[in-house]
Design a protein around this motif. Structure first.
Motif, PDB file in Angstrom:
ATOM      1  N   UNK A 287      -6.181 -55.059   3.711  1.00 61.62           N
ATOM      2  CA  UNK A 287      -5.620 -55.107   5.051  1.00 61.62           C
ATOM      3  C   UNK A 287      -6.307 -54.046   5.910  1.00 61.62           C
ATOM      4  N   UNK A 288      -6.679 -54.418   7.082  1.00 55.50           N
ATOM      5  CA  UNK A 288      -7.259 -53.463   8.020  1.00 55.50           C
ATOM      6  C   UNK A 288      -6.139 -52.982   8.939  1.00 55.50           C
ATOM      7  N   UNK A 289      -5.903 -51.703   8.926  1.00 53.02           N
ATOM      8  CA  UNK A 289      -4.840 -51.135   9.752  1.00 53.02           C
ATOM      9  C   UNK A 289      -5.340 -50.859  11.167  1.00 53.02           C
ATOM     10  N   UNK A 290      -4.400 -50.686  12.070  1.00 48.92           N
ATOM     11  CA  UNK A 290      -4.759 -50.312  13.443  1.00 48.92           C
ATOM     12  C   UNK A 290      -5.506 -48.984  13.448  1.00 48.92           C
ATOM     13  N   UNK A 291      -5.126 -48.084  12.546  1.00 47.84           N
ATOM     14  CA  UNK A 291      -5.796 -46.786  12.458  1.00 47.84           C
ATOM     15  C   UNK A 291      -7.278 -46.951  12.111  1.00 47.84           C
ATOM     16  N   UNK A 292      -7.565 -47.858  11.193  1.00 48.80           N
ATOM     17  CA  UNK A 292      -8.957 -48.104  10.806  1.00 48.80           C
ATOM     18  C   UNK A 292      -9.728 -48.724  11.963  1.00 48.80           C
ATOM     19  N   UNK A 293      -9.123 -49.669  12.650  1.00 47.41           N
ATOM     20  CA  UNK A 293      -9.774 -50.284  13.815  1.00 47.41           C
ATOM     21  C   UNK A 293     -10.078 -49.218  14.859  1.00 47.41           C
ATOM     22  N   UNK A 294      -9.100 -48.361  15.132  1.00 42.21           N
ATOM     23  CA  UNK A 294      -9.323 -47.283  16.109  1.00 42.21           C
ATOM     24  C   UNK A 294     -10.447 -46.349  15.653  1.00 42.21           C
ATOM     25  N   UNK A 295     -10.532 -46.107  14.350  1.00 35.65           N
ATOM     26  CA  UNK A 295     -11.588 -45.220  13.824  1.00 35.65           C
ATOM     27  C   UNK A 295     -12.972 -45.821  14.048  1.00 35.65           C
ATOM     28  N   UNK A 296     -13.114 -47.135  13.806  1.00 34.61           N
ATOM     29  CA  UNK A 296     -14.401 -47.809  14.036  1.00 34.61           C
ATOM     30  C   UNK A 296     -14.766 -47.729  15.522  1.00 34.61           C
ATOM     31  N   UNK A 297     -13.806 -47.996  16.395  1.00 37.32           N
ATOM     32  CA  UNK A 297     -14.072 -47.961  17.833  1.00 37.32           C
ATOM     33  C   UNK A 297     -14.369 -46.540  18.312  1.00 37.32           C
ATOM     34  N   UNK A 298     -13.674 -45.561  17.756  1.00 39.09           N
ATOM     35  CA  UNK A 298     -13.922 -44.159  18.109  1.00 39.09           C
ATOM     36  C   UNK A 298     -15.324 -43.739  17.674  1.00 39.09           C
ATOM     37  N   UNK A 299     -15.738 -44.160  16.492  1.00 40.53           N
ATOM     38  CA  UNK A 299     -17.090 -43.864  16.016  1.00 40.53           C
ATOM     39  C   UNK A 299     -18.112 -44.353  17.030  1.00 40.53           C
ATOM     40  N   UNK A 300     -17.926 -45.581  17.495  1.00 45.02           N
ATOM     41  CA  UNK A 300     -18.820 -46.159  18.510  1.00 45.02           C
ATOM     42  C   UNK A 300     -18.751 -45.358  19.811  1.00 45.02           C
ATOM     43  N   UNK A 301     -17.550 -45.101  20.267  1.00 48.10           N
ATOM     44  CA  UNK A 301     -17.376 -44.440  21.562  1.00 48.10           C
ATOM     45  C   UNK A 301     -17.860 -42.994  21.549  1.00 48.10           C
ATOM     46  N   UNK A 302     -17.668 -42.286  20.434  1.00 53.61           N
ATOM     47  CA  UNK A 302     -18.129 -40.903  20.319  1.00 53.61           C
ATOM     48  C   UNK A 302     -19.642 -40.796  20.441  1.00 53.61           C
ATOM     49  N   UNK A 303     -20.332 -41.880  20.197  1.00 54.38           N
ATOM     50  CA  UNK A 303     -21.793 -41.897  20.255  1.00 54.38           C
ATOM     51  C   UNK A 303     -22.329 -42.626  21.491  1.00 54.38           C
TER      52      UNK A 303
END
Length: 111
Positions: free
Chosen positions: A1-17
């Motif tokens: 299961x992919x949690x909302x926290x994991x989704x946010x982490x992937x998007x944050x990784x992208x946005x931080x860069x």
């Protein structure tokens, strides 16, 4: 299961860069295809060992890349993965009713 926290982490990784600018649906679809090919490559020449248990660590890494690409593509298109997956499952349940599809590999048009 992919949690909302994991989704946010992937998007944050992208946005931080500051990579969102490069993440067009076209380019993400290409990246998704390439990541799927890397996963598929692990099964190439696998002979009788179709599960490739010895390659499980590499499979984990490639599958993670595929899932991350799906998250990024859905975000770029303004789609909610949970919503679109459930919509598709509803369609699949209608096309593949248990009483017709149980234990069979045929496409729904052949059931």
């Amino acid at each position: 299961m992919i949690t909302d926290e994991t989704i946010r982490r992937v998007l944050k990784f992208r946005d931080d860069r500051d990579w969102r600018q490069f993440h067009t649906p076209k380019d993400l679809a290409i990246s998704l295809n390439l990541e799927c090919a890397e996963l598929l490559e692990l099964f190439q020449w696998s002979g009788a060992d179709l599960e490739c248990r010895d390659k499980l660590p590499a499979m984990r890494e490639e599958l993670a890349d595929v899932a991350a690409c799906c998250i990024l593509l859905a975000d770029a298109c303004g789609l909610e993965l949970d919503e679109i997956i459930n919509e598709k499952m509803t369609k699949n349940e209608a096309k593949y009713p248990v009483e017709k599809a149980w234990g069979r590999a045929e496409k729904y048009t052949q059931l």
